[in-house]
Enzyme design. Structure first.
Site, PDB file in Angstrom:
ATOM      1  N   ALA A 296      55.340  39.535  98.638  1.00  0.00           N
ATOM      2  CA  ALA A 296      54.575  40.191  99.693  1.00  0.00           C
ATOM      3  C   ALA A 296      55.246  39.959 101.040  1.00  0.00           C
ATOM      4  CB  ALA A 296      53.135  39.687  99.695  1.00  0.00           C
ATOM      5  N   GLY A 297      56.576  40.100 101.047  1.00  0.00           N
ATOM      6  CA  GLY A 297      57.337  39.986 102.297  1.00  0.00           C
ATOM      7  C   GLY A 297      57.439  41.346 102.961  1.00  0.00           C
TER       8      GLY A 297
ATOM      9  N   VAL B 244      59.275  44.121 102.379  1.00  0.00           N
ATOM     10  CA  VAL B 244      59.180  45.275 101.496  1.00  0.00           C
ATOM     11  C   VAL B 244      57.797  45.322 100.835  1.00  0.00           C
ATOM     12  CG1 VAL B 244      60.104  46.355  99.412  1.00  0.00           C
ATOM     13  CG2 VAL B 244      61.655  45.268 101.035  1.00  0.00           C
TER      14      VAL B 244
ATOM     15  N   GLU C  73      65.747  52.325  92.012  1.00  0.00           N
ATOM     16  CA  GLU C  73      66.413  53.144  93.039  1.00  0.00           C
ATOM     17  C   GLU C  73      66.785  52.326  94.271  1.00  0.00           C
ATOM     18  OE1 GLU C  73      68.450  55.431  94.351  1.00  0.00           O
ATOM     19  OE2 GLU C  73      67.307  56.934  93.248  1.00  0.00           O
TER      20      GLU C  73
ATOM     21  N   THR D 146      60.745  40.973  95.068  1.00  0.00           N
ATOM     22  CA  THR D 146      61.468  39.778  95.488  1.00  0.00           C
ATOM     23  C   THR D 146      62.971  40.042  95.361  1.00  0.00           C
ATOM     24  OG1 THR D 146      61.806  38.772  93.309  1.00  0.00           O
ATOM     25  CG2 THR D 146      59.658  38.437  94.343  1.00  0.00           C
ATOM     26  N   SER D 147      63.771  39.040  95.702  1.00  0.00           N
ATOM     27  CA  SER D 147      65.189  39.115  95.360  1.00  0.00           C
ATOM     28  C   SER D 147      65.524  37.909  94.485  1.00  0.00           C
ATOM     29  CB  SER D 147      66.053  39.143  96.625  1.00  0.00           C
ATOM     30  OG  SER D 147      65.761  38.015  97.424  1.00  0.00           O
TER      31      SER D 147
ATOM     32  N   LEU E 230      67.412  55.927  99.805  1.00  0.00           N
ATOM     33  CA  LEU E 230      68.339  57.044  99.599  1.00  0.00           C
ATOM     34  C   LEU E 230      68.469  57.338  98.105  1.00  0.00           C
ATOM     35  CD1 LEU E 230      71.228  55.986 102.051  1.00  0.00           C
ATOM     36  CD2 LEU E 230      69.419  57.670 102.474  1.00  0.00           C
TER      37      LEU E 230
ATOM     38  N   LYS F 194      68.162  43.499  93.321  1.00  0.00           N
ATOM     39  CA  LYS F 194      69.494  43.777  92.778  1.00  0.00           C
ATOM     40  C   LYS F 194      69.909  42.826  91.656  1.00  0.00           C
ATOM     41  CE  LYS F 194      71.378  43.549  96.988  1.00  0.00           C
ATOM     42  NZ  LYS F 194      70.373  44.042  97.946  1.00  0.00           N
TER      43      LYS F 194
ATOM     44  N   ASP G 237      76.854  41.046  98.746  1.00  0.00           N
ATOM     45  CA  ASP G 237      75.791  42.058  98.686  1.00  0.00           C
ATOM     46  C   ASP G 237      76.369  43.419  98.302  1.00  0.00           C
ATOM     47  OD1 ASP G 237      73.044  43.175  99.485  1.00  0.00           O
ATOM     48  OD2 ASP G 237      74.383  44.263 100.837  1.00  0.00           O
TER      49      ASP G 237
ATOM     50  N   LYS H 249      75.961  45.789  94.685  1.00  0.00           N
ATOM     51  CA  LYS H 249      75.636  47.221  94.620  1.00  0.00           C
ATOM     52  C   LYS H 249      76.710  47.983  93.845  1.00  0.00           C
ATOM     53  CE  LYS H 249      72.971  46.919  98.881  1.00  0.00           C
ATOM     54  NZ  LYS H 249      73.071  46.918 100.352  1.00  0.00           N
TER      55      LYS H 249
END
Lengths: 361, 361
Positions: free
Chosen positions: B13-14, B16, B146, B95-96, B153, B119, B222, B226
């Site tokens: 719940a940050g 994003v 996505e 989360t990440s 995007l 990711k 990072d 991707k």
């Protein structure tokens, strides 16, 4: 979808239709379930189908169709045929026919989904638009038309995502015609002086970038149709593609000449008009481009010539590429931009095939 | 989906997570069917849920969560909880966290679909990637991510469409980091001389464009993550984000300094290195950019500095925008380009919400 077989019916076997058939073949091989079964294919003269919906081999469909003695089913009969099948059916309309478009509500209300690059259904009267989506909502059939704007570029899906997730689209702007893109990128390039207008139009025609009669591109109607579709998706109830200002690049004196050839022959008489437009832009350090824009807040839709700084993405476009910029509340001052080839059989068929995948899943 | 209710569970719940919650509220209002019911939400410390899956009001979820005395379920227990419900459940991982990512196969194999901008699951070991998609294929649960590349995007959906419709992707190239975009657009602008490297890094940090320790952006990892995701989607079995060349912009001497502040303090000592790189590009009339590229034919993936003509779309990027170019057989010499903000809570949440809509339909 409960059944493991899905029936595919195709109207149209021209440039897009041929490319779609070969993509369908690849798709059917890659995705064994549900099994895709071609049950109907027709051109304006010939058809291929059987009363028991037997599968037509996709790899030989075109040659078999060429030697077929069957004629196309009338549209209401085709709707009966597909709605009566045991399996779910999807109609692929690869034509640009208004008649086929007008029949969409009949197909949809009977549970037949539709996938098409045909602009006519979505850019005709607002009533047809409403009838199509009302019929789909009621029966649960799907209707997808990604390729009706920008061919295979993800334009419609992106606009839908923006709207559906609650973003506020404030403006849409872009170059929506491969022909117009090519013409202005050569007539008024960002560096160098470019060619004469009439020469560029002739060249575009020779390269196959225009319709047989170039006036069908230069009247701006094709762009107006695409703008109508996007404006409606953005929430504006645009009545028709002739209900907002569309600038035609056909000189008044040549509107009624009898042929495209005569038009091209006389076009040089009007080169000075376009030269003036180009020079006026150059004086401001800009170039002229043929663009469409939708201002959602003021509900203004328009199509015509505009001036852009040479460093603007619309000015820097190459070849016959399209560019579509979505300005939204979330994306702020820098728009979400989609760019690339917006015409051609393969990329148009790609939009159709990816829509088909969406219907299947 | 047979049931008319779909359960939503949210981890995180940050930035994003908060934006997603408000988009979920709008979505639930717009789409009455299936009814979306938030049954679980947690941060790393607190949680909110009940054994009977009662709906948590989305508008007050955050404040209720803030004062909750419940602690998060352990991941295997959360999988039990969601798999045992009568209705279909979707896990939203905002989360990440690598731990949450590692648990995806457990959720998916039990029929719980996953939507996430995280990711880690898709750019970790190739085995985890295989486990995730194998579990999804077996149970029929969906997994969409996505926002793991380019935020909202349409990058991943477009690449999937290209591949699924049988196009041959030959090369993918772009600027995949908003931080790197901002840094190089200011350090080496297409006109003017730009600022000193260390000054631009400091400025980016002050504006909130970097991680708390800027080295976490400058190490290139990072971007490498991707690229790993896109390469795998394009068919290359990339082992991990460290299995191909990634250029780090952290001077060797500063790799081990203890804090981000000390790093920033000493960075000016190394400005001359970056100035040389910039000057070398300028000599060729070019600018330097930090890009990632995937050459599918030669299976080469790399991340680092490259030189581009000033008129190249990658050079002309603005602000902190991302740009992704897909070169394919169908699109020919002019790539399909997608451009716009690739980071930020609202646009990242938009990708999550549009994925959720795909799972629902």
């Amino acid at each position: 979808m409960t059944s493991k077989q899905v029936l595919i019916a195709i109207i149209g076997a021209g440039g897009v239709g041929k490319c779609f058939l070969s993509q369908l073949e690849v798709l059917a091989r890659k995705r064994p379930s549900p099994q895709l079964s071609l049950c109907y294919i027709c051109t304006s003269k010939k058809a291929l189908y059987s009363s028991d919906y037997s599968a037509i081999a996709t790899d030989s469909a075109l040659s078999t169709l060429g030697s077929s003695s069957q004629t196309p089913l009338e549209l209401p009969k085709l709707a009966d045929y597909l709605a009566s099948a045991q399996s779910k059916a999807i109609l692929i309309d690869n034509t640009s026919s208004q008649d086929v478009a007008d029949a969409y509500p009949q197909f949809l209300s009977r549970g037949v989904s539709i996938v098409t690059p045909n602009k006519k259904a979505f850019s005709g009267s607002y009533k047809l638009w409403q009838d199509i989506f009302a019929a789909a909502a009621e029966s649960g059939a799907k209707v997808y038309h990604e390729s009706s704007v920008g061919a295979g570029l993800p334009v419609i899906s992106t606009l839908k995502d923006l709207v559906d997730t609650g973003d506020e689209v404030t403006k849409i702007e872009g170059v929506f015609s491969g022909t117009m893109s090519f013409l202005f990128n050569s007539f008024a390039p960002t560096s160098g002086s470019g060619g004469k207008w009439s020469v560029e139009v002739k060249k575009a025609k020779e390269l196959g970038y225009t319709e047989p009669d170039p006036r069908d591109d230069l009247n701006g109607l094709d762009v107006a149709r695409k703008l109508t579709i996007l404006a409606r998706l953005a929430g504006l109830p645009v009545e028709s593609p002739t209900s907002f200002p569309v600038q035609s690049l056909i000189p008044k004196e040549l509107e009624s000449v009898s042929s495209g050839d005569e038009f091209l022959q006389r076009l040089p008489e009007f080169d000075s008009q376009m030269e003036e437009t180009k020079a006026a832009a150059e004086k401001e350090g800009k170039v002229v481009r043929f663009v469409g824009s939708i201002d959602v807040a003021t509900k203004q839709v328009k199509v015509g010539l505009e001036k852009f700084d040479r460093s603007h993405p619309i000015a820097a476009l190459k070849g016959s590429d399209n560019i579509i910029s979505f300005y939204t509340k979330r994306y702020g001052s820098n728009p979400l931009i989609i760019q690339g080839a917006g015409a051609g059989g393969e990329v148009t068929a790609m939009g159709v095939t990816s829509d088909l995948i969406k219907v299947l899943s």
